[in-house]
Design an enzyme around this catalytic site. Structure first.
Site, PDB file in Angstrom:
ATOM      1  N   ASN A  40      58.245  41.677 -26.572  1.00  0.00           N
ATOM      2  CA  ASN A  40      58.242  42.289 -27.901  1.00  0.00           C
ATOM      3  C   ASN A  40      57.450  43.590 -27.881  1.00  0.00           C
ATOM      4  O   ASN A  40      57.828  44.510 -27.140  1.00  0.00           O
ATOM      5  CB  ASN A  40      57.834  41.314 -29.011  1.00  0.00           C
ATOM      6  CG  ASN A  40      56.493  40.658 -28.836  1.00  0.00           C
ATOM      7  OD1 ASN A  40      56.107  40.256 -27.752  1.00  0.00           O
ATOM      8  ND2 ASN A  40      55.762  40.530 -29.911  1.00  0.00           N
ATOM      9  N   ASP A  41      56.384  43.739 -28.630  1.00  0.00           N
ATOM     10  CA  ASP A  41      55.768  45.038 -28.891  1.00  0.00           C
ATOM     11  C   ASP A  41      55.472  45.865 -27.636  1.00  0.00           C
ATOM     12  O   ASP A  41      54.839  45.361 -26.703  1.00  0.00           O
ATOM     13  CB  ASP A  41      54.423  44.858 -29.606  1.00  0.00           C
ATOM     14  CG  ASP A  41      54.519  44.046 -30.874  1.00  0.00           C
ATOM     15  OD1 ASP A  41      55.594  43.536 -31.172  1.00  0.00           O
ATOM     16  OD2 ASP A  41      53.489  43.924 -31.555  1.00  0.00           O
ATOM     17  N   GLN A  57      54.276  43.334 -24.741  1.00  0.00           N
ATOM     18  CA  GLN A  57      54.033  41.915 -24.917  1.00  0.00           C
ATOM     19  C   GLN A  57      55.072  41.128 -24.121  1.00  0.00           C
ATOM     20  O   GLN A  57      56.266  41.428 -24.178  1.00  0.00           O
ATOM     21  CB  GLN A  57      54.136  41.553 -26.398  1.00  0.00           C
ATOM     22  CG  GLN A  57      53.122  42.247 -27.283  1.00  0.00           C
ATOM     23  CD  GLN A  57      51.742  41.635 -27.158  1.00  0.00           C
ATOM     24  OE1 GLN A  57      51.455  40.631 -27.763  1.00  0.00           O
ATOM     25  NE2 GLN A  57      50.906  42.260 -26.353  1.00  0.00           N
ATOM     26  N   TYR A 100      47.214  40.119 -27.448  1.00  0.00           N
ATOM     27  CA  TYR A 100      48.099  40.756 -28.413  1.00  0.00           C
ATOM     28  C   TYR A 100      48.025  42.285 -28.315  1.00  0.00           C
ATOM     29  O   TYR A 100      47.337  42.845 -27.486  1.00  0.00           O
ATOM     30  CB  TYR A 100      47.793  40.252 -29.827  1.00  0.00           C
ATOM     31  CG  TYR A 100      48.438  38.922 -30.149  1.00  0.00           C
ATOM     32  CD1 TYR A 100      48.870  38.066 -29.145  1.00  0.00           C
ATOM     33  CD2 TYR A 100      48.607  38.500 -31.462  1.00  0.00           C
ATOM     34  CE1 TYR A 100      49.463  36.845 -29.435  1.00  0.00           C
ATOM     35  CE2 TYR A 100      49.203  37.285 -31.767  1.00  0.00           C
ATOM     36  CZ  TYR A 100      49.630  36.456 -30.755  1.00  0.00           C
ATOM     37  OH  TYR A 100      50.222  35.257 -31.051  1.00  0.00           O
ATOM     38  N   SER A 101      48.718  42.960 -29.217  1.00  0.00           N
ATOM     39  CA  SER A 101      48.995  44.387 -29.076  1.00  0.00           C
ATOM     40  C   SER A 101      47.740  45.257 -29.097  1.00  0.00           C
ATOM     41  O   SER A 101      46.700  44.881 -29.627  1.00  0.00           O
ATOM     42  CB  SER A 101      49.949  44.839 -30.171  1.00  0.00           C
ATOM     43  OG  SER A 101      51.224  44.297 -29.968  1.00  0.00           O
ATOM     44  N   ASP A 163      45.868  44.745 -33.511  1.00  0.00           N
ATOM     45  CA  ASP A 163      46.678  45.870 -33.018  1.00  0.00           C
ATOM     46  C   ASP A 163      45.929  47.198 -33.025  1.00  0.00           C
ATOM     47  O   ASP A 163      46.366  48.168 -33.676  1.00  0.00           O
ATOM     48  CB  ASP A 163      47.979  46.008 -33.822  1.00  0.00           C
ATOM     49  CG  ASP A 163      48.746  44.712 -33.971  1.00  0.00           C
ATOM     50  OD1 ASP A 163      48.568  43.828 -33.112  1.00  0.00           O
ATOM     51  OD2 ASP A 163      49.510  44.574 -34.932  1.00  0.00           O
ATOM     52  N   GLU A 221      51.277  45.700 -39.716  1.00  0.00           N
ATOM     53  CA  GLU A 221      51.128  45.511 -38.277  1.00  0.00           C
ATOM     54  C   GLU A 221      51.320  46.830 -37.528  1.00  0.00           C
ATOM     55  O   GLU A 221      51.921  47.779 -38.030  1.00  0.00           O
ATOM     56  CB  GLU A 221      52.163  44.489 -37.766  1.00  0.00           C
ATOM     57  CG  GLU A 221      51.866  43.062 -38.171  1.00  0.00           C
ATOM     58  CD  GLU A 221      52.634  42.064 -37.321  1.00  0.00           C
ATOM     59  OE1 GLU A 221      52.026  41.087 -36.868  1.00  0.00           O
ATOM     60  OE2 GLU A 221      53.856  42.262 -37.113  1.00  0.00           O
TER      61      GLU A 221
END
Length: 488
Positions: A40-41, A57, A100-101, A163, A221
């Site tokens: 994903n990101d 990710q 996470y991001s 993030d 986000e």
């Protein structure tokens, strides 16, 4: 599990499913995607020592329980990417449920990444930690012994606090974080630091809770805060925005505010919120400035909580967009494919002065599932015109992109793409007598740039193998077409 064991786990999963994944005709030809598992990101987009680095990710064991780590690739030309070992793995107490991001910076010659460590207890309660990691060789990253540099959230916010996107301004570091207030309203929080370790809250750049902006979601986000020309841009992904006509029709949105950032208060003096893409899948973009002075962006061609794809059966899911250059035109962000995309062009075919009059035109040498198509339309009296992409021989499948000159709207319809049963996206473009479509088709995606980036439509599509015809058309009137086609 230690880092060596985690990397061995990833390697074993990739070897196990690599052949199965390779048989999938939906595997992209020139887009970045995971070797196996879930992507994903995009994260940590940076140019360092003459090379572009891009992280993402990555859950290699998808659909098993999440082991969200950071995949890593690098490139000299933004086109040819070298896969590198996983950069971050969720192995420490402060990131046990996912790395996470975040973003990457050059800290006086030290390649440094900042990310959110996600932690959940047995009851599902979340904790979030902002963390650092560094590398001396651009490949192997070591998490900082002082992690986390920010533990959870300040007063007034929930644990949805993540993030970090960091940048340097004058003699200080700044970062913007996506956040949710205790009133369940989205916001973007600005911090500052002298050394990347001790961070102090400056204020909110903008938020759903500010009186001069209507409610814009319960969580923001993946924020980016950057400067272009005389504007500071806050690009982010608000969740919980209600659809309004042709706007905000995806499950979650992505767009921007532009104005001037007050570095003393963290407040952005902004105008209206503008969606940055009009298609079905565009989310979590990463923005960076390279050594050529270009503002570059890459996005995730997917959305949170939407995992409907036939590729899941082959043990992989999602991809990233092509790299785009951002510019400002009359205060609006425009997006163009980076110049380097021309390196992929092969076997140019062109036609000029094609008259489309109440019907269709097809060329046998313009077809395929991986190409770039440049269409210049001129028109006076016509109801609609455009192009049908990835058409099957029986015409049961097609992706339709056209301009309704009466309504002055661009329309993307993928309801007959072979997988989705419905789906139309629209946006308004003034009737000027001319339109340019620059279309990038890949095995299971399409990215369309209109009028040199005035609007973009980004979407995943899943036609059957062999659905490759391209058809140009005009209804109730006449349009003239000049076109160029390149295989990719």
């Amino acid at each position: 599990m230690n880092n060596k064991e985690f990397l061995e786990l990833v390697k074993n999963v990739e070897v196990k499913y690599e052949k199965d994944v390779g048989k999938d005709h939906y595997r992209q030809n020139y887009h970045l995607m995971p070797l196996v598992g879930f992507m994903n990101d995009p994260n940590g987009f940076i140019e360092f020592n003459g090379e572009y680095h891009l992280f993402y990710q990555y859950n290699p064991v998808y659909p098993e329980p999440k082991k969200v780590c950071w995949g890593h690739v690098k490139s000299k030309d933004l086109i040819n990417w070298e896969k590198l070992p996983v950069a971050l793995a969720p192995l420490d107490w402060y990131d046990s449920h996912g790395c996470y991001s975040g973003s990457a910076v050059n800290d006086n010659g030290i390649f440094t990444i900042m990310y959110t460590g996600n932690v959940k207890d047995d009851d599902g309660n979340r904790e979030t930690y902002q963390c650092l990691a560094k590398t001396s060789d651009g490949i192997n990253f070591t998490k900082d012994e002082k992690n986390p540099v920010i533990s959870n959230q300040p007063k007034g916010y929930t644990r949805h606090f993540r993030d970090p996107k960091a940048w340097r301004h004058k003699d200080l570091w700044y970062m913007v974080l996506g956040a949710q207030t205790e009133k369940k309203q989205g916001t973007a929080v600005v911090y500052k630091s002298k050394d990347l370790y001790s961070w102090y809250k400056v204020g909110e750049a903008a938020g759903s809770n500010l009186p001069d902006l209507n409610f814009l979601g319960y969580m923001w986000e993946c924020p980016n805060l950057f400067n272009m020309g005389n504007k500071d841009i806050l690009l982010f992904c608000p969740q919980g925005v209600e659809a309004k006509g042709d706007l905000y029709n995806n499950i979650y949105q992505c767009g921007y505010l532009s104005g001037k950032l007050d570095y003393d208060t963290g407040k952005l003096s902004y105008g209206k919120f503008t969606e940055i893409d009009r298609g079905f899948e565009f989310y979590a973009p990463q923005v960076m400035e390279d050594s050529k002075g270009r503002t570059l962006m890459v996005g995730w061609m997917g959305l949170p909580d939407e995992e409907n794809s036939p590729s899941i059966e082959r043990h992989w899911l999602h991809c990233l967009t092509i790299i785009r250059e951002l510019q400002l035109r009359n205060g609006k962000i425009i997006q163009k494919p980076v110049e380097e995309m021309k390196l992929l062009r092969k076997e140019e075919i062109s036609y000029n002065g094609i008259v489309l009059e109440n019907g269709e035109v097809q060329f046998q040498n313009i077809k395929g599932d991986s190409y770039e198509l440049l269409c210049d339309f001129s028109y006076e009296k016509v109801q609609s015109f455009g192009v049908k992409l990835r058409c099957s021989a029986d015409r049961k499948e097609e992706i339709l992109f056209y301009y309704d000159a009466l309504e002055e709207k661009l329309i993307l319809d993928r309801s007959k793409d072979g997988f989705h049963k419905s789906g139309v996206r629209k946006c308004s473009v003034e009737n000027s007598g001319k339109l340019r479509f620059n279309i990038f088709m890949d095995k299971s995606s399409v990215e369309i740039f209109v009028n040199d980036g005035e609007e973009t439509f980004t979407s995943r599509i899943y036609p059957r193998q062999g659905s490759e015809d391209v058809i140009f058309f005009a209804d109730n009137g006449t349009a003239e077409l000049n076109l160029k086609y390149w295989k990719i």
